[in-house]
Write an enzyme that holds these catalytic residues in place. Structure first.
Site, PDB file in Angstrom:
ATOM      1  CG  HIS A 112       2.024  -5.890  -4.618  1.00 29.86           C
ATOM      2  ND1 HIS A 112       1.058  -5.557  -3.704  1.00 29.86           N
ATOM      3  CD2 HIS A 112       2.813  -4.802  -4.742  1.00 29.86           C
ATOM      4  CE1 HIS A 112       1.248  -4.311  -3.289  1.00 29.86           C
ATOM      5  NE2 HIS A 112       2.314  -3.827  -3.909  1.00 29.86           N
ATOM      6  N   GLY A 128       0.870  -1.173   0.000  1.00 32.95           N
ATOM      7  CA  GLY A 128       0.000   0.000   0.000  1.00 32.95           C
ATOM      8  C   GLY A 128       0.904   1.218   0.000  1.00 32.95           C
ATOM      9  CD  GLU A 129       2.735   5.361  -0.729  1.00 28.10           C
ATOM     10  OE1 GLU A 129       2.323   4.807  -1.769  1.00 28.10           O
ATOM     11  OE2 GLU A 129       3.928   5.678  -0.558  1.00 28.10           O
ATOM     12  CB  SER A 130       5.347   2.490   4.167  1.00 32.67           C
ATOM     13  OG  SER A 130       6.123   3.417   3.452  1.00 32.67           O
ATOM     14  NE  ARG A 188       8.233   5.084   1.467  1.00 29.69           N
ATOM     15  CZ  ARG A 188       7.571   6.234   1.529  1.00 29.69           C
ATOM     16  NH1 ARG A 188       8.055   7.262   2.198  1.00 29.69           N
ATOM     17  NH2 ARG A 188       6.422   6.363   0.896  1.00 29.69           N
ATOM     18  CD  GLU A 246      -0.454  -8.735  -2.894  1.00 27.23           C
ATOM     19  OE1 GLU A 246       0.679  -9.278  -2.957  1.00 27.23           O
ATOM     20  OE2 GLU A 246      -0.599  -7.503  -2.794  1.00 27.23           O
ATOM     21  NE  ARG A 282       5.093   5.726  -6.442  1.00 26.64           N
ATOM     22  CZ  ARG A 282       4.984   6.404  -5.304  1.00 26.64           C
ATOM     23  NH1 ARG A 282       4.006   6.145  -4.463  1.00 26.64           N
ATOM     24  NH2 ARG A 282       5.843   7.338  -5.006  1.00 26.64           N
ATOM     25  CB  CYS A 325       5.130  -3.739  -1.566  1.00 30.58           C
ATOM     26  SG  CYS A 325       5.717  -2.464  -2.664  1.00 30.58           S
TER      27      CYS A 325
END
Ligand code: GLN
Length: 210
Positions: free
Chosen positions: A171, A49-51, A107, A173, A136, A81
């Site tokens: 990812h 997602g976005e850390s 990142r 998944e 990303r 990720c």
């Protein structure tokens, strides 16, 4: 023996695809939104997602303390990720992290021109190549000797394991394959109840060798 339940942190990001994959490999799945939901799990997946967003959302409850305790008490922690970023010991640019994986991670490290791509990760221990989507994605800048490289992309580590911690920079998944989820599930079944607290490595880190 009771079936192992795996948790998928469901605060933000790509969590539902993880839940589906874990169910497909025969695990019981619980989506985790509160610290108290961690009770009784064999392992927990921290999704991509976005850390930075994840860190903000984690301020509502004592997540860091709870996740470190979960790990100390024998739980498996896996991260993909943004999840891998959260698990690492040091993040560049600097931001808070759990520090349960002796790695330095950077990142958004593939640059804008390859923001997102799909590739086959070389992972012999998982029975062959594992398809992954890199979005990303971060990159490991250094790994301490205690960290085992499980998967590589063009020679570079992208899937690693240290004891009960597994981290992928991509990812898995979002693809059809289930080898990664089987690997995490097997570890969660095997290590249930192992109580060895994480002690950060004192040895010097090594640059990953491509
Ligand atoms: N770039 C994101 C971050 O820094 C990670 C991207 C992802 O999880 N797909 O947190």
């Amino acid at each position: 023996m009771a079936a192992t339940t795996i948790g998928v942190l469901a605060l933000q990001g790509a969590f539902s695809a993880h839940s589906t994959s874990f169910r497909e490999v025969g695990l019981k799945v619980r989506e985790i939104r509160r610290v108290s939901d961690l009770e009784g799990l064999g392992g927990l997946m921290i999704p991509g997602g976005e850390s930075t967003t994840l860190l903000n959302l984690m301020q509502d409850e004592p997540w860091f303390e709870a996740l470190r305790r979960f790990h100390d008490e024998g739980g498996v922690l896996a991260g993909t990720c943004a999840g891998a970023i959260l698990l690492s010991r040091e993040v560049r640019p600097r931001q808070p992290s759990l520090g349960l994986l002796d790695a330095i991670i950077e990142r958004n490290a593939y640059g804008r021109q390859v923001d997102s791509f799909e590739a086959a990760v070389d992972a012999p221990a998982l029975g062959g190549p594992v398809d992954g989507v890199f979005i990303r994605a971060p990159r490991f800048q250094a790994l301490w000797p205690e960290v085992e490289v499980v998967g590589r992309l063009a020679g570079e580590p992208v899937l690693v394991r240290q004891g009960r911690v597994i981290a992928a920079t991509f990812h898995p998944e979002l693809t059809q394959g289930l080898a990664f989820h089987r690997y995490v599930g097997d570890l969660a079944r095997k290590t249930k109840g192992a109580r060895t607290p994480h002690r950060p490595s004192r040895k010097p880190p090594a640059q990953p060798t491509p």
